[in-house]
Design a protein around this motif. Sequence first.
Motif, PDB file in Angstrom:
ATOM      1  N   MET A   1       0.850  -1.170   0.000  1.00  0.00           N
ATOM      2  CA  MET A   1       0.000   0.000   0.000  1.00  0.00           C
ATOM      3  C   MET A   1       0.900   1.239   0.000  1.00  0.00           C
ATOM      4  N   ALA A   2       0.533   2.204  -0.797  1.00  0.00           N
ATOM      5  CA  ALA A   2       1.327   3.424  -0.898  1.00  0.00           C
ATOM      6  C   ALA A   2       1.251   4.234   0.389  1.00  0.00           C
ATOM      7  N   ASN A   3       2.270   5.040   0.619  1.00  0.00           N
ATOM      8  CA  ASN A   3       2.248   5.930   1.779  1.00  0.00           C
ATOM      9  C   ASN A   3       1.075   6.883   1.658  1.00  0.00           C
ATOM     10  N   PHE A   4       0.574   7.315   2.779  1.00  0.00           N
ATOM     11  CA  PHE A   4      -0.582   8.198   2.855  1.00  0.00           C
ATOM     12  C   PHE A   4      -0.133   9.544   3.385  1.00  0.00           C
ATOM     13  N   SER A   5      -0.538  10.608   2.711  1.00  0.00           N
ATOM     14  CA  SER A   5      -0.194  11.955   3.148  1.00  0.00           C
ATOM     15  C   SER A   5      -1.395  12.854   2.898  1.00  0.00           C
ATOM     16  N   LEU A   6      -1.809  13.565   3.934  1.00  0.00           N
ATOM     17  CA  LEU A   6      -2.983  14.423   3.865  1.00  0.00           C
ATOM     18  C   LEU A   6      -2.573  15.870   4.111  1.00  0.00           C
ATOM     19  N   PRO A   7      -2.852  16.773   3.153  1.00  0.00           N
ATOM     20  CA  PRO A   7      -2.560  18.190   3.428  1.00  0.00           C
ATOM     21  C   PRO A   7      -3.525  18.719   4.491  1.00  0.00           C
ATOM     22  N   ILE A   8      -2.990  19.519   5.406  1.00  0.00           N
ATOM     23  CA  ILE A   8      -3.787  20.077   6.500  1.00  0.00           C
ATOM     24  C   ILE A   8      -3.802  21.594   6.378  1.00  0.00           C
ATOM     25  N   GLN A   9      -5.004  22.155   6.392  1.00  0.00           N
ATOM     26  CA  GLN A   9      -5.184  23.604   6.430  1.00  0.00           C
ATOM     27  C   GLN A   9      -5.471  23.985   7.875  1.00  0.00           C
ATOM     28  N   ILE A  10      -4.551  24.703   8.491  1.00  0.00           N
ATOM     29  CA  ILE A  10      -4.733  25.122   9.884  1.00  0.00           C
ATOM     30  C   ILE A  10      -5.885  26.118   9.954  1.00  0.00           C
ATOM     31  N   PHE A 132      -5.223  -4.181   7.010  1.00  0.00           N
ATOM     32  CA  PHE A 132      -4.158  -3.770   7.932  1.00  0.00           C
ATOM     33  C   PHE A 132      -2.809  -4.371   7.532  1.00  0.00           C
ATOM     34  N   SER A 133      -2.826  -5.551   6.952  1.00  0.00           N
ATOM     35  CA  SER A 133      -1.556  -6.181   6.560  1.00  0.00           C
ATOM     36  C   SER A 133      -0.856  -5.403   5.453  1.00  0.00           C
ATOM     37  N   GLU A 134      -1.586  -4.549   4.755  1.00  0.00           N
ATOM     38  CA  GLU A 134      -1.016  -3.753   3.660  1.00  0.00           C
ATOM     39  C   GLU A 134      -0.704  -2.306   4.050  1.00  0.00           C
ATOM     40  N   PHE A 135      -0.947  -1.940   5.300  1.00  0.00           N
ATOM     41  CA  PHE A 135      -0.712  -0.558   5.732  1.00  0.00           C
ATOM     42  C   PHE A 135       0.754  -0.167   5.567  1.00  0.00           C
ATOM     43  N   PRO A 136       1.017   1.116   5.300  1.00  0.00           N
ATOM     44  CA  PRO A 136       2.406   1.580   5.310  1.00  0.00           C
ATOM     45  C   PRO A 136       2.995   1.364   6.704  1.00  0.00           C
ATOM     46  N   ARG A 137       4.195   0.826   6.742  1.00  0.00           N
ATOM     47  CA  ARG A 137       4.834   0.526   8.031  1.00  0.00           C
ATOM     48  C   ARG A 137       6.022   1.441   8.264  1.00  0.00           C
TER      49      ARG A 137
END
Length: 151
Positions: A1-10, A132-137
């Motif tokens: 599974m690819a890494n997950f990244s979420l942009p956050i607007q403060i 869950f077995s495919e989550f980025p570790r």
Amino acid sequence: MANFSLPIQIRWADIDQNRHLRHSAYYDYGAMARMIFLSEHGITTQKLELLKIGPILFREEAVFKREITLDDKLTLDVELIKATKDFARWSLRHNFLKLDNTLAANVTVEGAWLDLEKRKLITPDEYIQSIFSEFPRAATFEWIIREEKKA
């Protein structure tokens, strides 16, 4: 599974009297990112309702490295740092990264799965386990070895 990244607007409402991100907002953003991540990978609220289970947290800890202000551009990720082989217990970490990739903070949560009818901890079914077995570790990922309960 690819890494997950979420942009956050403060948000203005998340800034405290010292003009930086209030401590409880880190936990709110972590929960938001976690649920978006789970949903995007098939563990939706509808699926959880169907299975009659939910994630439950035992511990949540933030470590603050750099100030985050209203004007900062952030991304938030999620990575699995510990788990039992059946993913009944797990730990996730959220890294708050500034635009230049500076680590501003991380939030670590330790959790499990709760049967919503019996109100007892359970081992998730194969569907949840396969996701869950495919989550980025994390680079430091480790398996949790559970001790057998003594009678």
